[in-house]
Enzyme design. Structure first.
Site, short mmCIF file in Angstrom:
data_model
loop_
_atom_site.label_atom_id
_atom_site.label_comp_id
_atom_site.label_asym_id
_atom_site.label_seq_id
_atom_site.Cartn_x
_atom_site.Cartn_y
_atom_site.Cartn_z
N HIS A 142 -59.59 12.47 35.67
CA HIS A 142 -59.30 13.90 35.53
C HIS A 142 -58.69 14.21 34.17
CE1 HIS A 142 -56.66 17.51 36.78
NE2 HIS A 142 -57.82 17.92 36.29
N GLU A 154 -55.54 11.87 34.42
CA GLU A 154 -55.11 11.39 35.75
C GLU A 154 -56.20 10.49 36.31
OE1 GLU A 154 -54.47 15.12 37.92
OE2 GLU A 154 -52.46 14.45 38.41
N ASN A 192 -52.06 19.41 39.02
CA ASN A 192 -52.39 20.71 39.61
C ASN A 192 -51.62 21.00 40.89
OD1 ASN A 192 -54.02 21.42 37.53
ND2 ASN A 192 -55.86 20.55 38.45
N1 CAA Z 1 -60.43 23.20 22.26
C1 CAA Z 1 -60.19 22.19 21.43
N2 CAA Z 1 -59.12 22.11 20.61
C2 CAA Z 1 -58.26 23.15 20.66
C3 CAA Z 1 -58.44 24.27 21.50
C4 CAA Z 1 -59.59 24.25 22.33
N3 CAA Z 1 -59.83 25.25 23.17
N4 CAA Z 1 -57.43 25.14 21.30
C5 CAA Z 1 -56.64 24.59 20.36
N5 CAA Z 1 -57.13 23.40 20.00
C6 CAA Z 1 -56.54 22.48 19.05
C7 CAA Z 1 -56.53 23.02 17.64
O1 CAA Z 1 -57.71 22.62 16.99
C8 CAA Z 1 -55.35 22.27 17.10
O2 CAA Z 1 -55.80 20.94 16.89
P1 CAA Z 1 -55.40 20.19 15.56
O3 CAA Z 1 -53.89 20.14 15.57
O4 CAA Z 1 -56.09 18.87 15.69
O5 CAA Z 1 -55.96 21.08 14.50
C9 CAA Z 1 -54.35 22.20 18.26
O6 CAA Z 1 -55.17 22.33 19.42
C10 CAA Z 1 -53.34 23.27 18.23
O7 CAA Z 1 -54.09 24.43 18.24
P2 CAA Z 1 -53.44 25.82 17.77
O8 CAA Z 1 -52.35 25.53 16.80
O9 CAA Z 1 -54.54 26.73 17.40
O10 CAA Z 1 -52.86 26.48 19.06
P3 CAA Z 1 -51.59 26.13 19.87
O11 CAA Z 1 -50.56 25.47 19.05
O12 CAA Z 1 -51.25 27.37 20.57
O13 CAA Z 1 -52.12 25.04 20.90
C11 CAA Z 1 -53.01 24.58 23.00
C12 CAA Z 1 -53.21 25.39 21.74
C13 CAA Z 1 -53.07 23.12 22.65
C14 CAA Z 1 -54.16 24.93 23.96
C15 CAA Z 1 -51.63 24.94 23.61
O14 CAA Z 1 -51.57 26.34 23.76
C16 CAA Z 1 -51.41 24.27 24.95
O15 CAA Z 1 -51.08 23.10 25.00
N6 CAA Z 1 -51.58 25.04 26.04
C17 CAA Z 1 -51.36 24.51 27.39
C18 CAA Z 1 -52.61 23.83 27.83
C19 CAA Z 1 -52.44 23.24 29.20
O16 CAA Z 1 -51.42 23.35 29.87
N7 CAA Z 1 -53.49 22.57 29.64
C20 CAA Z 1 -53.53 21.96 30.97
C21 CAA Z 1 -54.15 22.92 31.91
S1 CAA Z 1 -54.29 22.20 33.48
C22 CAA Z 1 -55.74 21.36 33.36
O17 CAA Z 1 -56.41 21.35 32.39
C23 CAA Z 1 -56.10 20.63 34.57
C24 CAA Z 1 -57.16 21.31 35.35
O18 CAA Z 1 -57.84 20.64 36.03
C25 CAA Z 1 -57.28 22.75 35.37
#
Ligand code: CAA
Length: 293
Positions: A142, A154, A192
């Site tokens: 996961h 995971e 989750n």
């Molecule tokens: N796809 C790929 N890379 C991405 C991206 C995306 N959609 N959005 C941002 N990034 C990358 C950027 O390229 C950047 O990478 P580098 O440092 O290598 O250049 C890095 O992430 C940071 O991006 P930003 O500075 O533009 O944006 P940010 O600092 O706001 O970070 C984020 C974006 C990493 C998404 C951050 O907002 C974050 O960690 N959010 C929480 C995400 C989270 O909780 N995910 C888990 C969800 S639960 C899950 O996924 C399980 C499930 O089954 C549903």
């Protein structure tokens, strides 16, 4: 003792399939990204290229590395192209019937020793394994969204998962430079089980009028140092996925505290699925995201 994985098949070219292909190709695996839709595959290859180009811009990798990784990814709409895969990861929509149908279609094509994994974020690995011809070679692997950035994966064994499969999955995930947590096969595993009730609670907070979309997300970003507000995160994950996970928790644990918020149900029924449909708790169709209520 684990199995040697040289190539990886990914079923489903959505946001998760895209991200998994991204990290596997960078780790040197040949990837076959399979989907029914040619357009979706084309769009995904473009997304992967864009995400890698951003990493090149940010100095996270060289452009040669990007080009090499992209050359490792082949898009396909022919299930026969999965026949030579050592490992196939199903990353389709969070719908058990869809996943079972996919397993029924691909299992006859896979080589006998191929491992089969699912990126499901909540469904029973044991039950999904029973829908395949290889429960001993079936695992939950996961990934978290966005896959290229999130360090965690995971691992979830079904009741029939063999030791060799588990060892292979661990070696494979480590080769992607990801950190493993092992969860038991119970609804929504660890991430989750904790995250989605929090998101659901945020939606109840909106539904009951305790705060606005903006207030709720600002509160958690600045009050709890979350990188994204819970409603922004829900839109990022996909409101349909959020609802599926809450329903799995509610049905699987039979506790009313997991009942999905009626407002979440309403948004999904309206087709407001978040970023992927252009509208959810925010409207993404303009310059900047704007709250939809
Ligand atoms: N796809 C790929 N890379 C991405 C991206 C995306 N959609 N959005 C941002 N990034 C990358 C950027 O390229 C950047 O990478 P580098 O440092 O290598 O250049 C890095 O992430 C940071 O991006 P930003 O500075 O533009 O944006 P940010 O600092 O706001 O970070 C984020 C974006 C990493 C998404 C951050 O907002 C974050 O960690 N959010 C929480 C995400 C989270 O909780 N995910 C888990 C969800 S639960 C899950 O996924 C399980 C499930 O089954 C549903």
């Amino acid at each position: 003792m684990s199995v040697m994985i040289k190539n990886v098949g990914i079923v489903g070219a959505g946001q998760m399939g895209c991200g998994i292909a991204h990290v596997c190709s960078l780790a040197g695996y040949k990837v076959t990204l399979y989907d029914l839709s040619k357009e979706r595959i084309e769009a995904s290859l473009a997304t992967i290229n864009g995400n890698m180009a951003r990493q090149v811009t940010n100095g996270k990798m060289g452009d040669d590395e990007r080009k090499t990784a992209l050359s490792y990814i082949t898009g396909s709409t022919d299930v026969q192209d999965l026949a030579s895969m050592d490992l196939v990861i199903e990353a389709a929509t969070e719908d058990e019937n869809v996943k079972r149908k996919i397993f029924g279609q691909i299992c006859p094509v896979l080589k006998p020793e191929a491992l089969l994994a699912t990126n499901t974020s909540s469904l029973s690995i044991t039950r999904l394994a029973a829908a395949t011809d290889r429960p001993e070679q079936f695992m939950g692997i996961h990934f978290m969204n966005p896959v290229p950035v999130m360090k965690l994966v995971e691992l979830v064994r079904g009741i029939a998962t063999g030791e060799k499969t588990f060892e292979t999955a661990k070696d494979f995930v480590r080769s992607l430079d990801k950190t493993i947590t092992v969860a038991e096969d119970f609804p929504a595993f660890i991430v989750n089980r904790i995250l989605l009730p929090m998101i659901n609670e945020a939606i109840y907070t909106l539904y009951e009028g305790v705060g606005s979309v903006e207030a709720i997300d600002t509160a958690m970003k600045l009050g709890a140092n979350h990188p994204m507000g819970p409603l922004q995160l829900a839109d990022f994950i996909g409101l349909d996925t959020c609802l599926s996970i809450m329903q799995v928790l509610h049905d699987g644990l039979a506790d009313s505290k997991y009942r999905p918020c009626p407002l979440l149900v309403k948004y999904v029924e309206a087709g407001w699925l978040g970023r992927k449909s252009g509208r959810g708790f925010y409207d993404y169709r303009g310059e900047v995201p704007v709250p939809t209520r």
